[in-house]
Design an enzyme around this catalytic site. Structure first.
Site, PDB file in Angstrom:
ATOM      1  CB  ALA A 188      -0.813  -0.015   0.984  1.00 11.03           C
ATOM      2  N   GLY A 246       9.657   0.038   2.069  1.00  6.34           N
ATOM      3  CA  GLY A 246       9.118  -1.039   1.417  1.00  6.34           C
ATOM      4  C   GLY A 246       9.594  -1.639  -0.107  1.00  6.34           C
ATOM      5  CG  HIS A 275      11.327  23.516  29.624  1.00  9.79           C
ATOM      6  ND1 HIS A 275      12.633  24.364  29.335  1.00  9.79           N
ATOM      7  CD2 HIS A 275      11.001  23.154  28.260  1.00  9.79           C
ATOM      8  CE1 HIS A 275      13.032  24.037  28.198  1.00  9.79           C
ATOM      9  NE2 HIS A 275      12.307  23.370  27.622  1.00  9.79           N
ATOM     10  CD  GLU A 276       8.210  19.982  27.868  1.00 15.26           C
ATOM     11  OE1 GLU A 276       7.268  20.184  26.831  1.00 15.26           O
ATOM     12  OE2 GLU A 276       9.054  19.669  28.011  1.00 15.26           O
ATOM     13  CG  HIS A 322       8.572  23.870  24.612  1.00 15.98           C
ATOM     14  ND1 HIS A 322       9.329  24.804  23.737  1.00 15.98           N
ATOM     15  CD2 HIS A 322       9.306  23.387  25.302  1.00 15.98           C
ATOM     16  CE1 HIS A 322      10.577  24.444  23.924  1.00 15.98           C
ATOM     17  NE2 HIS A 322      10.623  23.632  24.969  1.00 15.98           N
ATOM     18  CG  ASP A 352      13.995  22.945  23.502  1.00 15.14           C
ATOM     19  OD1 ASP A 352      13.377  22.125  23.077  1.00 15.14           O
ATOM     20  OD2 ASP A 352      13.777  23.173  24.840  1.00 15.14           O
TER      21      ASP A 352
END
Length: 534
Positions: free
Chosen positions: A81, A123, A344-345, A348, A420
């Protein structure tokens, strides 16, 4: 046929002597003890009167996997596929192997071979197997590394033997996997001396298009290093067609997911199409092998918890495990470290939420992962190929949002932003030195070269460094400005992360409102219904 067992500290490199052959004639089917040297003893058991034997005969033989019954391959084009263009390229080989007279009557010469190249896991081998099964002809498969041997002349001998076997099985398909092991570009340096790999390649070139014609044998080969292959190997008459098999697009990923989802038992309340589109949107840049691994991981997760079918949370677990690794439930962070990771997150997430050219965020987590991340944010990326200066700058600002949040909240920074910073620095250098996006440096491209060599002056190098530094600083100041303008929202997201550890799209909408800009390259309107917390 002689059976030999060797007890020696040295390698035997010569055929049997006339004296030994005479002993074999006198005592057939007996054992003969031969002293080849003071340190060598060979035990020879004679089981045939034939004396045409050399100890190197066995290692000079090619040992391909030969499948004469196409049903043993158990693969067809229906099982491949997401590669419609590649399948259309190779389907002509099937028609030629089934009806060769149709081409000969018109004076047409079918391509002798095709080179399948592309990233790993796309594939290439699967397509070769499907081609052999559809053509209903014998399939000879061998790896390029099987031709590599320390004995001089062995690789070339194995190539000759492989083509000899192919002619005996004609019409057939010969498949050489990872041909770059034997097909690397030849070098012209005289000081290198004898090169066994070059001799093997020369023999391969002669067999593919030399004095002796190769009829009714289609040669397929695959590699993910087409850039290092010798040009003589790629010319028409050898590999007439070079078929690129790239990473699947969104529509192709959807088709691949539907193929593999049909092989697992899903939740009775959901069908294959309910999952395929969403999973395809979550996995840009993933190959067919990656997709198969995601579906298998989801099935394993469902079986581990004795579920009656694979559900949404199982696929969520599989995608997260591939992206960030498993959850480290035994990893304990101090309260202070946990607060730093949460802010910190949250930085972001908030910067990306407010900027126009960033990927929509789906989930924020502060759960440690096995790949070294103390927290991670999951986005809904797009299949975008071209980026403007503004789009790249927004992505750099979002990446620096975590460092800016630490500085604003705690008045100090930590080592948590290392990954980062690496990404931002690379993006900045590529913009300035490769993409010609700096008005100071101009429209030139100076990609990095092997060995760290530079093709430009030290003065220009210093200018590039200054431009990169200025660009990164501007991105950081923009991220810091956004967070200072949305301090209340930053606090809400961080507190929610400390309470629940995971915040998804719906939670972010409730906490800080809808996204400031419409993400035109994404179908983010479905995010609210895509995933929920487990």
């Amino acid at each position: 046929m002689y059976r030999i067992s060797l007890h020696t500290r040295h390698t035997l490199r010569w055929p049997l002597s006339s004296c030994v052959q005479e002993q074999c004639r006198q005592w057939p089917h007996q054992s003969v003890l031969i002293g080849a040297s003071p340190h060598t003893t060979m035990h020879l058991s004679v089981s045939s009167r034939s004396l045409a034997f050399s100890p190197l005969d066995m290692i000079r033989k090619a040992k391909p996997t030969i499948i004469t019954d196409p049903t043993q391959l158990d693969t067809s084009f229906a099982d491949v596929a997401g590669m419609e263009e590649a399948k259309n390229e190779v389907v002509e080989f099937v028609d030629y192997l089934k009806y060769p007279q149709r081409y000969s009557e018109l004076g047409a010469r079918t391509p002798k071979g095709a080179l399948l190249y592309g990233p790993p896991g796309t594939g290439k081998t699967l397509l070769a197997r499907a081609l052999a099964a559809e053509a209903c002809v014998p399939f000879l498969s061998i790896a390029g590394s099987d031709f590599v041997e320390v004995y001089a002349g062995t690789g070339a001998a194995r190539v000759r033997d492989l083509f000899s076997q192919s002619r005996k099985h004609a019409p057939c398909i010969m498949y050489i996997d990872e041909i770059d092991a034997v097909g690397k570009t030849r070098r012209s340096s005289i000081s290198e001396g004898h090169n066994e790999q070059e001799n093997t390649l020369n023999q391969l070139l002669v067999e593919m298009d030399g004095i002796t014609p190769l009829e009714s044998v289609v040669i397929l080969a695959s590699t993910n290093r087409v850039d290092i292959l010798d040009q003589a190997l790629l010319r028409p008459g050898r590999f007439d067609r070079q078929i690129s098999i790239d990473l699947p697009t969104l529509a192709e990923r959807k088709a691949i997911f539907e193929l593999y989802l049909g092989q697992v038992l899903l939740d009775p309340d959901r069908g294959v199409t309910d999952y395929s589109a969403r999973l395809a949107a979550l996995t840009p840049g993933n190959s067919g092998a990656d997709i198969a691994n995601i579906v298998n991981e989801a099935a394993l997760h469902a079986a581990r918890y004795k579920k009656s079918g694979v559900r949404e949370d199982d696929f969520e677990y599989a995608v997260e495990r591939i992206i960030a690794g498993m959850e480290k439930k035994n990893h304990v962070m101090s309260c202070e470290e946990r607060r730093i990771v949460a802010y910190h997150e949250a930085g972001h997430a908030l910067v990306g939420w407010c900027l126009e050219h960033t990927d929509p965020i789906m989930k924020v987590s502060i759960t440690p992962r096995t790949k070294g991340a103390l927290g991670f944010s999951q986005y809904l990326p797009s299949d975008q190929k071209l980026y403007t200066t503004e789009q790249l700058f927004d992505r750099m600002s979002m990446a620096l949002g975590g460092r800016a949040a630490e500085a604003i909240t705690f008045n100090r920074i930590t080592t948590g932003a290392r990954d980062d910073l690496e990404k931002v620095t690379e993006m900045a250098y590529r913009q300035v030195a490769e993409f010609g996006m700096s008005p100071v440096i101009g429209h030139i491209s100076l990609p990095p070269q092997a060995g760290g060599k530079r093709s430009y002056s030290q003065k220009l190098s210093r200018m590039i460094d200054e431009e990169v530094k200025e660009l990164v600083n501007r991105a950081y100041l923009r991220a810091k400005q956004i967070l200072e303008e949305h301090t209340e929202q930053l606090e809400k997201v961080a507190v929610s992360l400390l309470e629940k550890e995971v915040v998804n799209y719906k939670d972010l909408v409730d906490l800080i409102g809808p996204m400031a800009h419409e993400k035109r390259l994404h179908q983010h309107s479905e995010l609210a219904e895509m995933w929920t917390n487990r």
